[in-house]
Motif scaffolding. Structure first.
Motif, PDB file in Angstrom:
ATOM      1  N   ALA A 186      99.357  20.317 -23.716  1.00 15.75           N
ATOM      2  CA  ALA A 186      98.585  19.264 -24.391  1.00 15.75           C
ATOM      3  C   ALA A 186      99.369  18.672 -25.548  1.00 15.75           C
ATOM      4  O   ALA A 186      99.329  17.452 -25.785  1.00 15.75           O
ATOM      5  CB  ALA A 186      97.256  19.835 -24.886  1.00 15.75           C
ATOM      6  N   LEU A 187     100.085  19.499 -26.281  1.00 12.90           N
ATOM      7  CA  LEU A 187     100.850  19.009 -27.428  1.00 12.90           C
ATOM      8  C   LEU A 187     101.976  18.083 -26.977  1.00 12.90           C
ATOM      9  O   LEU A 187     102.225  17.045 -27.603  1.00 12.90           O
ATOM     10  CB  LEU A 187     101.416  20.192 -28.200  1.00 12.90           C
ATOM     11  CG  LEU A 187     102.137  19.849 -29.507  1.00 12.90           C
ATOM     12  CD1 LEU A 187     101.186  19.197 -30.488  1.00 12.90           C
ATOM     13  CD2 LEU A 187     102.765  21.093 -30.113  1.00 12.90           C
ATOM     14  N   ILE A 188     102.659  18.430 -25.901  1.00 10.23           N
ATOM     15  CA  ILE A 188     103.733  17.571 -25.395  1.00 10.23           C
ATOM     16  C   ILE A 188     103.165  16.278 -24.834  1.00 10.23           C
ATOM     17  O   ILE A 188     103.723  15.188 -25.037  1.00 10.23           O
ATOM     18  CB  ILE A 188     104.549  18.334 -24.342  1.00 10.23           C
ATOM     19  CG1 ILE A 188     105.294  19.488 -25.011  1.00 10.23           C
ATOM     20  CG2 ILE A 188     105.524  17.410 -23.632  1.00 10.23           C
ATOM     21  CD1 ILE A 188     106.107  20.333 -24.069  1.00 10.23           C
ATOM     22  N   GLU A 189     102.036  16.364 -24.141  1.00  3.55           N
ATOM     23  CA  GLU A 189     101.400  15.146 -23.618  1.00  3.55           C
ATOM     24  C   GLU A 189     100.935  14.258 -24.760  1.00  3.55           C
ATOM     25  O   GLU A 189     101.023  13.026 -24.682  1.00  3.55           O
ATOM     26  CB  GLU A 189     100.221  15.534 -22.727  1.00  3.55           C
ATOM     27  CG  GLU A 189      99.621  14.378 -21.952  1.00  3.55           C
ATOM     28  CD  GLU A 189     100.572  13.780 -20.933  1.00  3.55           C
ATOM     29  OE1 GLU A 189     100.445  12.572 -20.641  1.00  3.55           O
ATOM     30  OE2 GLU A 189     101.443  14.521 -20.433  1.00  3.55           O
ATOM     31  N   ALA A 190     100.449  14.849 -25.841  1.00  4.41           N
ATOM     32  CA  ALA A 190     100.055  14.064 -27.013  1.00  4.41           C
ATOM     33  C   ALA A 190     101.259  13.359 -27.622  1.00  4.41           C
ATOM     34  O   ALA A 190     101.153  12.236 -28.120  1.00  4.41           O
ATOM     35  CB  ALA A 190      99.386  14.968 -28.046  1.00  4.41           C
ATOM     36  N   GLY A 191     102.414  14.011 -27.583  1.00  3.73           N
ATOM     37  CA  GLY A 191     103.626  13.367 -28.081  1.00  3.73           C
ATOM     38  C   GLY A 191     104.002  12.153 -27.251  1.00  3.73           C
ATOM     39  O   GLY A 191     104.416  11.121 -27.796  1.00  3.73           O
ATOM     40  N   ARG A 192     103.874  12.255 -25.949  1.00  2.00           N
ATOM     41  CA  ARG A 192     104.166  11.092 -25.093  1.00  2.00           C
ATOM     42  C   ARG A 192     103.211   9.940 -25.391  1.00  2.00           C
ATOM     43  O   ARG A 192     103.627   8.781 -25.489  1.00  2.00           O
ATOM     44  CB  ARG A 192     104.070  11.496 -23.627  1.00  2.00           C
ATOM     45  CG  ARG A 192     105.129  12.482 -23.166  1.00  2.00           C
ATOM     46  CD  ARG A 192     105.153  12.562 -21.657  1.00  2.00           C
ATOM     47  NE  ARG A 192     106.138  13.516 -21.182  1.00  2.00           N
ATOM     48  CZ  ARG A 192     105.866  14.754 -20.781  1.00  2.00           C
ATOM     49  NH1 ARG A 192     104.611  15.173 -20.789  1.00  2.00           N
ATOM     50  NH2 ARG A 192     106.811  15.563 -20.370  1.00  2.00           N
ATOM     51  N   ALA A 193     101.916  10.257 -25.521  1.00  2.00           N
ATOM     52  CA  ALA A 193     100.938   9.213 -25.812  1.00  2.00           C
ATOM     53  C   ALA A 193     101.169   8.600 -27.185  1.00  2.00           C
ATOM     54  O   ALA A 193     101.007   7.395 -27.377  1.00  2.00           O
ATOM     55  CB  ALA A 193      99.528   9.792 -25.714  1.00  2.00           C
ATOM     56  N   SER A 194     101.556   9.405 -28.144  1.00  2.00           N
ATOM     57  CA  SER A 194     101.801   8.899 -29.489  1.00  2.00           C
ATOM     58  C   SER A 194     103.023   7.989 -29.516  1.00  2.00           C
ATOM     59  O   SER A 194     103.037   6.962 -30.220  1.00  2.00           O
ATOM     60  CB  SER A 194     101.992  10.064 -30.452  1.00  2.00           C
ATOM     61  OG  SER A 194     102.170   9.607 -31.771  1.00  2.00           O
ATOM     62  N   ALA A 195     104.058   8.333 -28.763  1.00  2.00           N
ATOM     63  CA  ALA A 195     105.252   7.482 -28.712  1.00  2.00           C
ATOM     64  C   ALA A 195     104.961   6.147 -28.047  1.00  2.00           C
ATOM     65  O   ALA A 195     105.579   5.128 -28.375  1.00  2.00           O
ATOM     66  CB  ALA A 195     106.373   8.207 -27.975  1.00  2.00           C
ATOM     67  N   ALA A 196     104.023   6.131 -27.095  1.00  2.00           N
ATOM     68  CA  ALA A 196     103.694   4.896 -26.391  1.00  2.00           C
ATOM     69  C   ALA A 196     102.769   3.984 -27.191  1.00  2.00           C
ATOM     70  O   ALA A 196     102.547   2.844 -26.788  1.00  2.00           O
ATOM     71  CB  ALA A 196     103.042   5.225 -25.050  1.00  2.00           C
ATOM     72  N   ASP A 197     102.239   4.452 -28.309  1.00  2.00           N
ATOM     73  CA  ASP A 197     101.321   3.658 -29.130  1.00  2.00           C
ATOM     74  C   ASP A 197     102.093   3.070 -30.305  1.00  2.00           C
ATOM     75  O   ASP A 197     102.440   3.787 -31.249  1.00  2.00           O
ATOM     76  CB  ASP A 197     100.186   4.555 -29.640  1.00  2.00           C
ATOM     77  CG  ASP A 197      99.148   3.758 -30.436  1.00  2.00           C
ATOM     78  OD1 ASP A 197      99.247   2.516 -30.481  1.00  2.00           O
ATOM     79  OD2 ASP A 197      98.240   4.390 -31.011  1.00  2.00           O
ATOM     80  N   PRO A 198     102.394   1.769 -30.294  1.00  2.00           N
ATOM     81  CA  PRO A 198     103.176   1.197 -31.399  1.00  2.00           C
ATOM     82  C   PRO A 198     102.448   1.244 -32.732  1.00  2.00           C
ATOM     83  O   PRO A 198     103.079   1.328 -33.777  1.00  2.00           O
ATOM     84  CB  PRO A 198     103.437  -0.245 -30.941  1.00  2.00           C
ATOM     85  CG  PRO A 198     102.361  -0.539 -29.955  1.00  2.00           C
ATOM     86  CD  PRO A 198     102.042   0.756 -29.278  1.00  2.00           C
ATOM     87  N   ARG A 199     101.126   1.222 -32.712  1.00  2.00           N
ATOM     88  CA  ARG A 199     100.382   1.261 -33.978  1.00  2.00           C
ATOM     89  C   ARG A 199     100.511   2.616 -34.665  1.00  2.00           C
ATOM     90  O   ARG A 199     100.416   2.712 -35.885  1.00  2.00           O
ATOM     91  CB  ARG A 199      98.924   0.918 -33.729  1.00  2.00           C
ATOM     92  CG  ARG A 199      98.713  -0.552 -33.382  1.00  2.00           C
ATOM     93  CD  ARG A 199      97.321  -0.840 -32.839  1.00  2.00           C
ATOM     94  NE  ARG A 199      97.177  -2.244 -32.485  1.00  2.00           N
ATOM     95  CZ  ARG A 199      97.639  -2.771 -31.358  1.00  2.00           C
ATOM     96  NH1 ARG A 199      98.256  -2.006 -30.477  1.00  2.00           N
ATOM     97  NH2 ARG A 199      97.504  -4.060 -31.108  1.00  2.00           N
ATOM     98  N   ALA A 200     100.710   3.659 -33.873  1.00  2.00           N
ATOM     99  CA  ALA A 200     100.916   4.973 -34.472  1.00  2.00           C
ATOM    100  C   ALA A 200     102.246   5.040 -35.208  1.00  2.00           C
ATOM    101  O   ALA A 200     102.413   5.845 -36.120  1.00  2.00           O
ATOM    102  CB  ALA A 200     100.870   6.049 -33.391  1.00  2.00           C
TER     103      ALA A 200
END
Length: 342
Positions: free
Chosen positions: A311-325
């Motif tokens: 889950a932590l690695i998947e959260a990292g992928r999602a966070s990288a794909a969000d430019p607002r983050a």
């Protein structure tokens, strides 16, 4: 035919410096500003305030997602479990619980060897692991981690050999394994926080302590699952404390990510579902431990420990794909107020 331009820029090439006979040599553009119109946000304003910010860079990600495969999540689990087992084995030796110490030494050796195999598999070629050991660079968490993993694996292997030869008590290998194991169970938290991934960077100070708690919880669950019903095993208080600390640490990571405005992957999408599932499994494991159902607690806790790493690695992928983050935390940095003229 190409007309010689009056000025040479990025669109008009000087034939004395560049060969104009290219793929687009026959294309003649008389008004480049209309052929390649710049977006409104990219045009330089004639009248604008001193600082003008756009929300994102055309809503495109600016951080590359981690290219890690499942090997890395397995490596986080195996290295954390092995490090916690090596540390607990030293404590068991000092307490005179030699049977428990021997079992923990085996768990540490197997887990650390499996973690090293997963790391080498993710690197692609075994020689890359060897090349990282040609130097010692304290400024590189990855390089330091390779040395820690090597020291922990070697000391755990030597401790197992000592057990087979009938040695008792805390020897040099066990002491070195305890120190290297403590570092091994926390350094991956430092490693994952030393990146540009928004959610990992925002929680980098909370990661090491949480990784240590997760390592202890993983060991507690495995002990409940594999330890004999009658015999030396880790204290029940250790099981409860480790699992409670892991839940508190996960909550701390959520709080830190929310404070930085990058907690969306932990709530939404695939990463959010995995994170919530791992949290509920960990809570169920703690309840089963309190209810004295060790086998059920061991199964739930082991699945939760694996799931939270993925889950932590998947959260990292999602966070990288969000430019607002990426842009949001930077926009919230306090800027010095402009001084009045005079």
């Amino acid at each position: 035919m190409i007309r010689p331009p009056t000025t040479y820029d990025g669109r008009n090439l000087d034939p004395r410096l560049a060969d104009p006979r290219g793929e687009g040599a026959g294309i003649e553009v008389s008004r480049p500003e209309t052929a390649w119109p710049a977006p409104t946000e990219a045009q330089e304003p004639t009248t604008a305030p001193a600082e003008t910010y756009t929300e994102t860079y055309y809503d495109l990600p600016v951080v590359k997602p981690p290219p890690w495969k499942w090997y890395v999540a397995a490596y986080f689990y195996g290295s954390g479990l092995g490090g916690a087992a090596a540390t607990a084995a030293a404590a068991a030796e000092l307490a005179g619980q030699h049977q428990l110490a021997r079992r923990l030494h085996r768990v540490a050796a197997i887990s650390e060897a499996a973690g090293a195999a997963c790391l080498i598999a993710d690197l692609g070629r075994p020689t890359r692991f060897h090349h990282m050991m040609r130097v010692f660079r304290p400024s590189s968490p990855m390089n330091v981690g390779v040395w820690i993993l090597s020291a922990a694996s070697a000391s755990s292997g030597l401790a197992v050999l000592g057990d087979l030869r009938g040695r008792r008590g805390l020897g040099v290998a066990g002491a070195v394994g305890a120190i290297a194991g403590a570092l091994l169970s926390t350094y991956t938290g430092v490693l994952i926080g030393n990146t540009a991934i928004p959610i990992w960077a925002a929680t980098r100070r909370r990661m090491p302590a949480w990784f240590a708690a997760e390592a202890a919880a993983s060991l507690a669950s495995l002990d409940e699952l594999l330890a004999p019903a009658r015999g030396e095993r880790l204290p029940r208080s250790y099981h409860v404390a480790a699992k409670a600390a892991a839940l508190i640490g996960a909550r701390s990571v959520e709080t830190g990510a929310a404070a930085a405005g990058v907690a969306r992957p932990l709530r939404d999408g695939r990463a959010g579902q995995m994170w919530r599932g791992a949290t509920w499994l960990a809570a169920g494991s703690l309840i089963a431990t309190l209810a004295r159902r060790p086998r059920l607690a061991g199964v739930l806790g082991t699945v939760a420990a694996l799931a939270v790493r993925f889950a932590l690695i998947e959260a990292g992928r999602a966070s990288a794909a969000d430019p607002r983050a990426t842009f949001g935390p930077q926009r919230r940095i306090d800027r010095p107020a402009s001084r009045p003229p005079g």
